[in-house]
Design a protein around this motif. Structure first.
Motif, PDB file in Angstrom:
ATOM      1  N   PRO A 112     -13.444  11.955  16.469  1.00  0.00           N
ATOM      2  CA  PRO A 112     -12.945  11.748  15.085  1.00  0.00           C
ATOM      3  C   PRO A 112     -14.046  11.958  14.107  1.00  0.00           C
ATOM      4  N   LYS A 113     -13.803  12.482  12.371  1.00  0.00           N
ATOM      5  CA  LYS A 113     -15.506  12.548  11.800  1.00  0.00           C
ATOM      6  C   LYS A 113     -14.749  11.260  11.407  1.00  0.00           C
ATOM      7  N   PHE A 114     -13.909  10.718  10.641  1.00  0.00           N
ATOM      8  CA  PHE A 114     -13.288   9.543   9.208  1.00  0.00           C
ATOM      9  C   PHE A 114     -12.169   9.210   9.092  1.00  0.00           C
ATOM     10  N   ILE A 115     -11.871   8.310   8.675  1.00  0.00           N
ATOM     11  CA  ILE A 115     -10.054   8.041   8.137  1.00  0.00           C
ATOM     12  C   ILE A 115     -10.753   7.492   6.878  1.00  0.00           C
ATOM     13  N   TYR A 116      -9.348   8.192   6.601  1.00  0.00           N
ATOM     14  CA  TYR A 116      -9.664   7.526   5.092  1.00  0.00           C
ATOM     15  C   TYR A 116      -8.272   7.396   4.158  1.00  0.00           C
ATOM     16  N   THR A 117      -8.344   6.165   3.520  1.00  0.00           N
ATOM     17  CA  THR A 117      -7.209   5.728   3.325  1.00  0.00           C
ATOM     18  C   THR A 117      -7.441   5.484   1.098  1.00  0.00           C
ATOM     19  N   VAL A 118      -5.949   4.641   0.532  1.00  0.00           N
ATOM     20  CA  VAL A 118      -5.545   4.394  -0.400  1.00  0.00           C
ATOM     21  C   VAL A 118      -5.268   3.574   0.188  1.00  0.00           C
ATOM     22  N   PRO A 119      -6.118   2.203   0.288  1.00  0.00           N
ATOM     23  CA  PRO A 119      -5.447   0.838   0.349  1.00  0.00           C
ATOM     24  C   PRO A 119      -4.782  -0.108  -0.737  1.00  0.00           C
ATOM     25  N   ASN A 120      -5.135   0.710  -1.888  1.00  0.00           N
ATOM     26  CA  ASN A 120      -4.241  -0.407  -2.971  1.00  0.00           C
ATOM     27  C   ASN A 120      -3.347   0.114  -3.385  1.00  0.00           C
ATOM     28  N   PHE A 121      -2.256   0.168  -3.889  1.00  0.00           N
ATOM     29  CA  PHE A 121      -1.033   0.600  -4.481  1.00  0.00           C
ATOM     30  C   PHE A 121      -1.295   1.951  -4.288  1.00  0.00           C
ATOM     31  N   HIS A 122      -1.013   2.461  -3.130  1.00  0.00           N
ATOM     32  CA  HIS A 122      -1.404   3.174  -2.121  1.00  0.00           C
ATOM     33  C   HIS A 122      -0.402   4.701  -3.048  1.00  0.00           C
ATOM     34  N   ASN A 123      -0.945   5.482  -3.278  1.00  0.00           N
ATOM     35  CA  ASN A 123      -0.673   6.964  -3.565  1.00  0.00           C
ATOM     36  C   ASN A 123       0.104   8.536  -2.870  1.00  0.00           C
ATOM     37  N   PRO A 124       0.897   7.873  -2.259  1.00  0.00           N
ATOM     38  CA  PRO A 124       2.303   8.105  -3.178  1.00  0.00           C
ATOM     39  C   PRO A 124       3.008   7.096  -2.405  1.00  0.00           C
ATOM     40  N   ALA A 125       2.461   6.269  -1.562  1.00  0.00           N
ATOM     41  CA  ALA A 125       3.965   4.909  -0.876  1.00  0.00           C
ATOM     42  C   ALA A 125       3.984   4.159  -2.377  1.00  0.00           C
ATOM     43  N   GLY A 126       2.768   3.453  -2.919  1.00  0.00           N
ATOM     44  CA  GLY A 126       2.913   2.417  -3.440  1.00  0.00           C
ATOM     45  C   GLY A 126       2.305   0.703  -3.074  1.00  0.00           C
ATOM     46  N   VAL A 127       2.751   1.615  -1.733  1.00  0.00           N
ATOM     47  CA  VAL A 127       2.251  -0.246  -0.643  1.00  0.00           C
ATOM     48  C   VAL A 127       0.808  -0.213  -0.887  1.00  0.00           C
ATOM     49  N   THR A 128       0.312  -1.980  -0.505  1.00  0.00           N
ATOM     50  CA  THR A 128      -1.124  -2.596  -0.288  1.00  0.00           C
ATOM     51  C   THR A 128      -1.617  -3.022   1.352  1.00  0.00           C
ATOM     52  N   MET A 129      -2.568  -2.500   1.488  1.00  0.00           N
ATOM     53  CA  MET A 129      -2.807  -3.026   2.550  1.00  0.00           C
ATOM     54  C   MET A 129      -3.306  -4.442   2.910  1.00  0.00           C
ATOM     55  N   ASN A 130      -2.259  -5.409   3.651  1.00  0.00           N
ATOM     56  CA  ASN A 130      -3.451  -6.571   3.538  1.00  0.00           C
ATOM     57  C   ASN A 130      -4.313  -7.267   4.565  1.00  0.00           C
ATOM     58  N   GLU A 131      -4.683  -8.446   3.874  1.00  0.00           N
ATOM     59  CA  GLU A 131      -6.556  -8.448   4.309  1.00  0.00           C
ATOM     60  C   GLU A 131      -6.367  -8.208   5.910  1.00  0.00           C
ATOM     61  N   ALA A 132      -5.545  -8.708   6.644  1.00  0.00           N
ATOM     62  CA  ALA A 132      -5.901  -8.953   7.740  1.00  0.00           C
ATOM     63  C   ALA A 132      -5.928  -7.073   8.125  1.00  0.00           C
ATOM     64  N   ARG A 133      -5.107  -6.622   8.767  1.00  0.00           N
ATOM     65  CA  ARG A 133      -5.432  -4.910   8.948  1.00  0.00           C
ATOM     66  C   ARG A 133      -6.222  -4.316   8.039  1.00  0.00           C
ATOM     67  N   ARG A 134      -7.088  -4.622   6.987  1.00  0.00           N
ATOM     68  CA  ARG A 134      -8.565  -4.066   6.568  1.00  0.00           C
ATOM     69  C   ARG A 134      -9.769  -4.717   7.258  1.00  0.00           C
ATOM     70  N   ARG A 135      -9.153  -5.533   7.357  1.00  0.00           N
ATOM     71  CA  ARG A 135     -10.806  -6.164   8.567  1.00  0.00           C
ATOM     72  C   ARG A 135     -11.101  -5.595  10.014  1.00  0.00           C
ATOM     73  N   GLU A 136      -9.407  -6.002   9.746  1.00  0.00           N
ATOM     74  CA  GLU A 136      -9.090  -4.822  11.898  1.00  0.00           C
ATOM     75  C   GLU A 136      -9.089  -3.203  11.685  1.00  0.00           C
TER      76      GLU A 136
END
Length: 440
Positions: free
Chosen positions: A175-199
């Motif tokens: 695979p080439k890359f992972i695309y993410t919207v970690p803060n107040f996701h569009n469209p889901a509105g959720v936020t990735m927690n810090e542990a998952r960001r580091r993971e």
């Protein structure tokens, strides 16, 4: 002048065009903007909060250098704009330097340039499921294989991403890359927690991938403490800008009409994007860049963002309260702590796309969920926007939408019983929902 039948040239179009399709969100904006429709569809910030007088003063302040404002500029952006970007990123806790900053014509252009720089037809990329429809459209013309990683209320489930990557490795796929919207996701509105960001960052190191961190909404936080960006974590842990490509935009903290965004990345990636942009538009608007640099240097931009937050916080509260009051108990939704969107999940037998014409006829619009998936999933979901609609209209819009949903549910129930039953009371079950329901 006669209309031109463009379809007669199908045999001349490039293969990549077959992967391109019009954005369902943009099409819906065209169709739902007529008077009388309460549109919960678009992702518009409320630029009315800026004020006409402030805009006139801003234009006046750059008129002394009108020749530069109306001229071509450097492909990567003018120095004063890059200085502002460094300041904005510092406000979000991200160390940034000018040499790692590249100005784009909106963050949307940055997504296209990333696709141009990284993707060959058939390449695999990972995105959250659902994901930003504009990213799907930007990448689509380069023909990638998009694999969605499931989400919950804490953002992307990184363990699921690992499973996908391990399976790809077994099959000899890189695979080439992972695309993410970690803060107040569009469209889901959720936020990735810090542990998952580091993971997630550790996972990218292990599989030697790039992470595209798209952060349009990070400053629009209504509650809680800010979380470190992936870009900041990488610099903290590795001491350098490496595999994280950070995307920012002035659309949500100033105005989308200026069409300015930026990329923060390591120099090799910046160079590839510079070459790609030269073939696209030569440079972003000097006029827009001077508006940005002047306002962020002389104006109270932080105060403006605070005013937006207060407006949006009230509107989100109204939307969540209205959903709790009016929606059937079988409907669930996310509870964002910022951003612009709420993600609503309907019973699995309902099709939000098929239901949309009935909703628009009834006076309310939304975005069906399937447009946020490359594989057509999410048919029983919808995205609702709260930032551009006044509270009383949000409340009325949710009431109208709930009536459409209840009617479809009643029809399903009647069909199962083999006869059309009497409609349920529209007001039934509302008192039981005062606390709301969360799905994520």
């Amino acid at each position: 002048m006669p209309l031109v039948d463009l379809d007669r040239f199908d045999f001349l179009y490039a293969r990549r065009v077959k992967g391109m399709k019009s954005s369902a969100v943009r099409d819906l904006m065209d169709g739902s903007s007529r008077p009388g429709i309460i549109s919960l569809a678009g992702g518009f910030p409320d630029t009315r909060a800026f004020g006409e007088e402030a805009l006139r003063e801003l234009f006046s302040s750059i008129s002394h250098d009108s020749a530069l404002a109306l001229q071509y500029g450097p492909t990567g952006g003018i120095e004063s704009t890059k200085d502002v970007i460094v300041e904005v990123m510092a406000e979000e806790g991200i160390p940034a330097r000018q040499e790692n900053v590249f100005v784009t014509t909106g963050a949307q252009q940055a997504l296209d340039l990333i696709g141009k720089a990284f993707l060959d037809e058939g390449d695999m990329i990972l995105c959250e499921g659902p994901t930003y429809v504009g990213a799907l459209n930007a990448f689509a013309s380069y023909g990638p294989q998009v694999v969605h990683v499931p989400m919950d209320r804490s953002g992307m489930i990184v363990s699921k991403a690992r499973e996908i990557l391990e399976d790809a490795r077994r099959r000899g796929i890189r695979p080439k890359f992972i695309y993410t919207v970690p803060n107040f996701h569009n469209p889901a509105g959720v936020t990735m927690n810090e542990a998952r960001r580091r993971e997630l960052l550790e996972l990218a190191r292990e599989f030697d991938l790039v992470i595209v961190e798209d952060n349009p909404y990070g400053m629009l936080r209504f509650e809680g403490d800010p979380l470190p960006s992936l870009a900041a974590i990488e610099q903290e842990e590795d001491g350098e800008v490496g595999r994280v490509i950070y995307l920012g935009t002035f659309s949500k903290i100033f105005a989308p009409g200026v069409r300015l965004g930026w990329v923060h990345a390591q120099p090799g990636i910046i160079h590839k994007m510079n070459v790609g942009k030269q073939g696209a538009d030569l440079c972003s608007s000097n006029l827009s860049q001077m508006l940005i640099s002047t306002y962020f240097r002389e104006g109270d931009w932080k105060g403006y963002v605070r005013r937006q937050i207060e407006i949006y916080r009230e509107r989100l509260r109204t939307m969540l309260d209205s959903l709790a009051e009016y929606m059937p108990k079988e409907v669930h939704w996310t509870h964002p702590k910022g951003g612009l969107f709420v993600w609503v999940t309907l019973p699995s037998y309902l099709d939000a796309s098929a239901m949309l014409p009935r909703a628009v006829a009834g006076g309310v619009a939304y975005v069906p969920g399937e447009g946020f998936y490359a594989d057509g999933s999410g048919r029983n979901c919808m995205r609702l926007n709260f930032s551009f609609v006044e509270p009383e209209r949000i409340r009325r819009g949710i009431e109208l939408l709930s009536e459409v949903i209840r009617d479809r549910m009643d029809l399903k129930s009647a069909l199962e019983k083999g006869a059309k039953g009497p409609p349920r009371e529209k007001s039934a079950d509302r008192s039981r929902q005062a606390a709301g329901r969360e799905d994520g």
